[in-house]
Design an enzyme around this catalytic site. Structure first.
Site, PDB file in Angstrom:
ATOM      1  N   HIS A  47       0.803  -1.214   0.000  1.00 27.38           N
ATOM      2  CA  HIS A  47       0.000   0.000   0.000  1.00 27.38           C
ATOM      3  C   HIS A  47       0.842   1.273   0.000  1.00 27.38           C
ATOM      4  O   HIS A  47       0.357   2.325   0.408  1.00 27.38           O
ATOM      5  CB  HIS A  47      -0.918   0.019   1.227  1.00 27.38           C
ATOM      6  CG  HIS A  47      -1.929  -1.084   1.228  1.00 27.38           C
ATOM      7  ND1 HIS A  47      -2.900  -1.222   0.264  1.00 27.38           N
ATOM      8  CD2 HIS A  47      -2.113  -2.124   2.082  1.00 27.38           C
ATOM      9  CE1 HIS A  47      -3.642  -2.276   0.524  1.00 27.38           C
ATOM     10  NE2 HIS A  47      -3.181  -2.853   1.622  1.00 27.38           N
ATOM     11  N   GLU A 152      -7.912 -11.598   5.426  1.00 28.14           N
ATOM     12  CA  GLU A 152      -8.543 -10.296   5.227  1.00 28.14           C
ATOM     13  C   GLU A 152     -10.019 -10.363   4.836  1.00 28.14           C
ATOM     14  O   GLU A 152     -10.621  -9.321   4.554  1.00 28.14           O
ATOM     15  CB  GLU A 152      -7.769  -9.519   4.156  1.00 28.14           C
ATOM     16  CG  GLU A 152      -6.302  -9.343   4.506  1.00 28.14           C
ATOM     17  CD  GLU A 152      -5.529  -8.587   3.446  1.00 28.14           C
ATOM     18  OE1 GLU A 152      -5.752  -7.373   3.311  1.00 28.14           O
ATOM     19  OE2 GLU A 152      -4.701  -9.214   2.757  1.00 28.14           O
ATOM     20  N   ASP A 178      -9.862  -4.749   7.007  1.00 32.79           N
ATOM     21  CA  ASP A 178     -10.440  -5.369   5.817  1.00 32.79           C
ATOM     22  C   ASP A 178     -11.588  -6.308   6.173  1.00 32.79           C
ATOM     23  O   ASP A 178     -12.638  -6.298   5.522  1.00 32.79           O
ATOM     24  CB  ASP A 178      -9.364  -6.128   5.047  1.00 32.79           C
ATOM     25  CG  ASP A 178      -8.403  -5.194   4.339  1.00 32.79           C
ATOM     26  OD1 ASP A 178      -8.853  -4.416   3.484  1.00 32.79           O
ATOM     27  OD2 ASP A 178      -7.207  -5.240   4.647  1.00 32.79           O
TER      28      ASP A 178
END
Length: 260
Positions: A47, A152, A178
């Site tokens: 990310h 997730e 998530d």
């Protein structure tokens, strides 16, 4: 040769505190983390725009100050994890793990023979640049490198028992934000449904001898204490960005409140 302090602490059922590194891109990062009392950093390669070269520099710097460098890789592709491990990282967090079959493939690709099929590694930072026989290197790196799986989705949580049963995995890590997002309760970690998620993963980790990790539960001391008592031993309590903004925002608000 560099030891893996975080893996040793996990083996002793001790708490490992990790700081996420999203924006800082200098060799001073692990030294700052050490001064704050962290055990590990994880460099986010999923990310953020951090390059492999920068992640390697930070990882090598960490080896000299007792901080375990871990990288969150962007996919299950073996080369993403193998390259950063060869460059000095001591562990990888593999995202989006859904099944036991995926877990078996990850272990096979990231462990050396006889556990797996990872390509042979010569001398490098993970071995302190010392000449080590290949068999000994295989044994040492299989022992010292952390393999962390990130679950997730609700589906992954449902299959956590079979995922945790796969040998060669060190930590089962809940991507709490998530999971809660997909459950329709974003970041509602005290919601009974998320509490059930934490408890289910904790039970699977206990049953199969895996350490339990959680990310995203920062800023809530009561929740963090509850998770640690539940069995969490790998806790990402915040990131470089969140800590900077928290401290800066508090200071700015105090200064703005002064009467001129």
């Amino acid at each position: 040769m560099p030891g893996n302090a975080a893996k040793t602490k996990l083996a002793n059922d001790e708490l490992v505190l990790c700081m996420a590194v999203n924006q800082m891109r200098s060799a001073e990062v692990p030294m700052i983390a050490a001064a704050c009392g962290f055990d590990a950093i994880f460099i986010d390669l999923e990310h953020s725009a951090t390059s492999l070269e920068t992640a390697a520099m930070i990882s090598v710097a960490a080896l000299g100050c007792g901080i375990t460098p871990i990288a969150r890789v962007p996919s299950h592709e073996p080369f993403h994890a193998a390259r950063i491990l060869d460059a000095g990282c001591q562990g990888v967090m593999v995202p989006h793990v859904e099944t036991a079959a995926q877990t078996e493939a990850i272990v096979r690709n990231l462990r050396y023979p006889p556990r797996g099929v990872r390509s042979a590694y010569g001398t490098g930072p993970s071995l302190g640049y010392r000449a080590v026989g290949q068999g000994e290197a295989n044994e040492m790196l299989n022992r010292d490198e952390l393999v962390i799986l990130i679950l997730e989705t609700p589906g992954a949580i449902e299959r956590v028992d079979e995922i945790a049963a796969v040998p060669g995995v060190d930590v089962i890590h809940i991507g709490a934000l998530d999971v809660s997002n997909l459950m329709g309760i974003p970041a509602a970690y005290r919601d009974p449904r998320m509490q059930a998620v934490f408890e289910r993963v904790a039970a699977a980790c206990r049953a199969h001898g895996k350490a339990m990790g959680v990310g995203g539960a920062r800023g809530d001391a009561g929740l963090q204490e509850h998770l640690i008592r539940l069995g969490v031993r790998y806790l990402t309590s915040g990131s470089d960005v969140s800590y900077l903004m928290m401290a800066a925002k508090t200071e700015v608000e105090r200064l703005r409140a002064l009467k001129l």
